[in-house]
Scaffold this motif. Structure first.
Motif, short mmCIF file in Angstrom:
data_model
loop_
_atom_site.label_atom_id
_atom_site.label_comp_id
_atom_site.label_asym_id
_atom_site.label_seq_id
_atom_site.Cartn_x
_atom_site.Cartn_y
_atom_site.Cartn_z
N ILE A 68 0.83 -1.21 0.00
CA ILE A 68 0.00 0.00 0.00
C ILE A 68 0.87 1.26 0.00
CG2 ILE A 68 -1.65 1.35 1.37
CD1 ILE A 68 -2.80 -1.36 2.33
N VAL A 69 1.85 1.31 0.90
CA VAL A 69 2.66 2.53 1.00
C VAL A 69 3.57 2.70 -0.21
CG1 VAL A 69 2.52 2.65 3.52
CG2 VAL A 69 4.42 1.44 2.47
N ARG A 70 4.03 1.58 -0.78
CA ARG A 70 4.85 1.69 -2.00
C ARG A 70 4.07 2.38 -3.12
NH1 ARG A 70 5.72 -3.02 -6.40
NH2 ARG A 70 3.47 -2.60 -6.41
N ASP A 71 2.87 1.88 -3.39
CA ASP A 71 2.07 2.44 -4.48
C ASP A 71 1.71 3.89 -4.21
OD1 ASP A 71 2.26 -0.02 -5.65
OD2 ASP A 71 0.19 -0.62 -5.29
N TYR A 72 1.39 4.19 -2.96
CA TYR A 72 1.04 5.56 -2.60
C TYR A 72 2.24 6.49 -2.80
CZ TYR A 72 -0.20 9.65 0.15
OH TYR A 72 -0.44 10.94 0.54
N ALA A 73 3.40 6.08 -2.31
CA ALA A 73 4.59 6.94 -2.38
C ALA A 73 5.00 7.21 -3.82
CB ALA A 73 5.75 6.29 -1.62
N ILE A 74 5.01 6.19 -4.65
CA ILE A 74 5.43 6.38 -6.04
C ILE A 74 4.46 7.30 -6.78
CG2 ILE A 74 5.74 5.20 -8.26
CD1 ILE A 74 6.88 2.84 -6.61
N HIS A 75 3.17 7.11 -6.54
CA HIS A 75 2.16 7.97 -7.18
C HIS A 75 2.35 9.42 -6.75
CE1 HIS A 75 -1.67 9.37 -8.78
NE2 HIS A 75 -1.91 9.90 -7.59
N GLN A 76 2.55 9.65 -5.46
CA GLN A 76 2.69 11.01 -4.96
C GLN A 76 3.97 11.67 -5.47
OE1 GLN A 76 -0.73 11.20 -3.90
NE2 GLN A 76 0.35 12.87 -2.88
N LEU A 77 5.06 10.92 -5.53
CA LEU A 77 6.31 11.49 -6.04
C LEU A 77 6.18 11.87 -7.52
CD1 LEU A 77 8.91 9.11 -4.36
CD2 LEU A 77 8.67 11.56 -3.93
N GLN A 78 5.52 11.03 -8.28
CA GLN A 78 5.34 11.33 -9.70
C GLN A 78 4.41 12.53 -9.92
OE1 GLN A 78 4.04 7.47 -11.06
NE2 GLN A 78 6.12 6.77 -11.46
N GLU A 79 3.53 12.77 -8.96
CA GLU A 79 2.63 13.92 -9.05
C GLU A 79 3.35 15.24 -8.78
OE1 GLU A 79 -0.97 14.27 -9.59
OE2 GLU A 79 -0.42 12.43 -10.64
N ILE A 80 4.46 15.18 -8.06
CA ILE A 80 5.18 16.41 -7.72
C ILE A 80 5.66 17.12 -8.97
CG2 ILE A 80 7.26 17.32 -6.59
CD1 ILE A 80 6.84 15.20 -4.41
N GLY A 81 6.12 16.35 -9.95
CA GLY A 81 6.51 16.99 -11.21
C GLY A 81 7.84 16.55 -11.75
N ASP A 82 8.92 17.11 -11.24
CA ASP A 82 10.25 16.87 -11.81
C ASP A 82 10.96 15.70 -11.15
OD1 ASP A 82 10.01 18.96 -13.64
OD2 ASP A 82 10.70 20.43 -12.16
N ILE A 83 10.26 14.61 -10.95
CA ILE A 83 10.83 13.43 -10.31
C ILE A 83 10.53 12.20 -11.17
CG2 ILE A 83 10.74 11.90 -8.30
CD1 ILE A 83 10.02 14.25 -6.59
N ARG A 84 11.56 11.39 -11.38
CA ARG A 84 11.37 10.09 -12.03
C ARG A 84 11.64 9.02 -10.97
NH1 ARG A 84 14.83 12.53 -15.58
NH2 ARG A 84 16.45 10.96 -15.26
N CYS A 85 10.67 8.12 -10.79
CA CYS A 85 10.80 7.11 -9.74
C CYS A 85 10.30 5.77 -10.27
CB CYS A 85 10.01 7.52 -8.49
SG CYS A 85 10.29 6.44 -7.07
N ASN A 86 11.22 4.81 -10.41
CA ASN A 86 10.84 3.48 -10.85
C ASN A 86 10.05 2.76 -9.77
OD1 ASN A 86 13.14 4.36 -12.48
ND2 ASN A 86 13.12 2.31 -13.36
N THR A 87 9.12 1.92 -10.18
CA THR A 87 8.36 1.12 -9.23
C THR A 87 9.25 0.00 -8.71
OG1 THR A 87 6.26 1.58 -10.32
CG2 THR A 87 6.34 -0.36 -8.90
N ILE A 88 9.46 -0.03 -7.42
CA ILE A 88 10.33 -1.06 -6.85
C ILE A 88 9.62 -2.41 -6.84
CG2 ILE A 88 11.77 0.50 -5.49
CD1 ILE A 88 10.06 -0.17 -3.04
N GLU A 89 10.39 -3.47 -7.05
CA GLU A 89 9.88 -4.83 -7.08
C GLU A 89 10.13 -5.55 -5.75
OE1 GLU A 89 10.99 -5.10 -11.84
OE2 GLU A 89 12.15 -6.25 -10.37
N GLY A 90 11.07 -5.03 -4.99
CA GLY A 90 11.41 -5.56 -3.68
C GLY A 90 12.04 -4.47 -2.84
N THR A 91 12.26 -4.73 -1.57
CA THR A 91 12.76 -3.80 -0.55
C THR A 91 11.70 -2.75 -0.21
OG1 THR A 91 13.81 -1.96 -1.79
CG2 THR A 91 15.06 -4.03 -1.62
N TYR A 92 12.00 -1.90 0.75
CA TYR A 92 11.14 -0.75 1.05
C TYR A 92 11.95 0.54 0.88
CZ TYR A 92 13.07 -2.33 5.58
OH TYR A 92 13.90 -2.80 6.58
N LEU A 93 12.83 0.53 -0.14
CA LEU A 93 13.68 1.67 -0.43
C LEU A 93 13.35 2.22 -1.81
CD1 LEU A 93 17.02 0.03 0.73
CD2 LEU A 93 15.57 1.56 2.07
N LEU A 94 12.98 3.49 -1.89
CA LEU A 94 12.79 4.15 -3.17
C LEU A 94 14.08 4.88 -3.53
CD1 LEU A 94 9.20 5.70 -2.93
CD2 LEU A 94 9.88 3.43 -3.72
#
Length: 385
Positions: free
Chosen positions: A293-319
């Motif tokens: 839940i928190v992974r999907d939320y964090a990646i969505h929010q970071l991508q909404e900020i604008g000038d950030i590229r963030c790959n969806t992690i497949e493992g770990t809890y590190l973005l």
């Protein structure tokens, strides 16, 4: 009961002990080191207390735990080790040094991915070895390109360091990637040392595979590093273990380590036995549900900020988001987020040259703390736009 271990406010973290929560003032949300903010399973605490109450604080008898670990490695990782092929260590970082010390002499080369968990670099440098980068690129999803690996191997290359699931990129290596690496390592007679500490933090749609399970030949040339700290939040117990089917090699490593590495404590062993018994599997199950839940939320929010590229992690809890579009160095971005957002993150450049422009963020926290941290980060980054 367990859900409360994953739901808390920032104020609840003020009394936490440890480096993560004491590095910054209490108004800073710490997201730098790979400790989660989660509570610890009651059964784990009970095991530690029981060991103390029954005065299990003498020199260790490791035989029972080694048998349990060998059974786990056979069943879960598919590596046919015996108890004689398992070596207890104080976490995985000493195992990195030991692999270098055993396999190499000064001037030899060790291949590491770029980016990579930086203690690998330190182990190499401490023994006057040459660090050779195998590049991973965010634009292709951090694929482990076998041609790129081939290009960096030379006659001086003796050791290949791997990390799967990968820290800091969050990739979980596929069987085809692992098979190609195994074939290349055998062709060049390379020893592989693979950090698999994050093996239990893998998201739906992905499966962790140990490279030593690919075939018997590569198993004989591989050291696999495991532990319990990431899934159960017990880094302070300092327990890890090395596994290999090559018992002769492990005996040689024990000889190299004699007088330097001494296994781990009886308290850590008691906790490990409890985890291996399966009584806290419910904890990991709920933890993974929460992290999804928190992974999907964090990646969505970071991508909404604008000038950030963030790959969806497949493992770990590190973005490992890329903030290079802001035109600032990683260290400048880290300092900006600390002063303007009151959020403490890690400098991406310490993970290698391809980490420049990135930050590493630990999202192993409650949803409410994560929401507040991302709100602060968004506000601070908009000041740079």
């Amino acid at each position: 009961m367990t859900s409360s271990l994953f739901e808390f406010t920032q104020q609840d973290l003020v009394t936490r002990k440890g480096r993560k929560w004491s590095r910054f003032p209490v108004d800073v949300i710490p997201m730098w080191i790979a400790d989660t903010d989660f509570g610890i399973a009651p059964e784990i605490k009970d095991a530690a207390i029981h060991a103390i109450q029954h005065e299990d604080l003498h020199y260790c008898d490791e035989r029972e735990l080694l048998e349990m670990l060998a059974a786990k490695i056979q069943a879960v990782n598919g590596i046919p080790v015996s108890p004689a092929g398992v070596y207890l260590t104080q976490g995985v970082i000493p195992a990195m040094w030991l692999a270098c010390r055993y396999a190499c002499k000064p001037g030899d080369e060790v291949v590491v991915t770029n980016p990579m968990y930086f203690p690998f670099f330190r182990a190499i440098e401490s023994l006057n070895l040459k660090k050779v980068y195998w590049p991973l690129y965010s634009h292709d999803g951090y694929q482990f390109n076998i041609e790129a690996l081939q290009n960096v191997i030379s006659p001086k290359t003796k050791l290949l360091f791997m990390c799967n699931p990968h820290n800091p990129t969050g990739r979980v290596m596929t069987k085809s990637e692992l098979s190609a690496i195994a074939d290349l390592a055998l062709d060049h007679d390379l020893l592989i040392a693979c950090d698999e500490l994050w093996e239990e933090i893998v998201y739906p749609g992905h499966v962790h595979t140990s490279i030593a399970a690919i075939n018997p030949e590569i198993s004989h040339n591989t050291l696999s590093f495991f532990g319990f700290s990431k899934a159960y939040n017990i880094a302070g117990l300092q327990i890890g273990y090395i596994a290999t089917t090559n018992e002769t090699m492990l005996a040689g490593m024990r000889e190299v380590a004699q007088g330097i590495l001494r296994g781990t404590s009886t308290i850590a062993q008691a906790v490990a036995k409890t985890i291996l018994s399966g009584t806290v599997e419910y904890y990991r199950t709920q933890e993974l549900q929460h992290l999804h839940i928190v992974r999907d939320y964090a990646i969505h929010q970071l991508q909404e900020i604008g000038d950030i590229r963030c790959n969806t992690i497949e493992g770990t809890y590190l973005l490992f988001p890329n903030l290079s579009a802001y035109g600032k160095s990683s260290s400048t971005l880290v300092n900006h987020l600390l002063t303007e957002a009151k959020v403490g993150v890690s400098d991406g450049s310490q993970f290698g040259t391809l980490g420049e422009g990135h930050i590493r963020m630990n999202i192993g926290t409650s949803l409410s703390v994560l929401q507040e941290a991302l709100r602060r980060i968004s506000h601070a980054l908009h000041k740079l736009s």
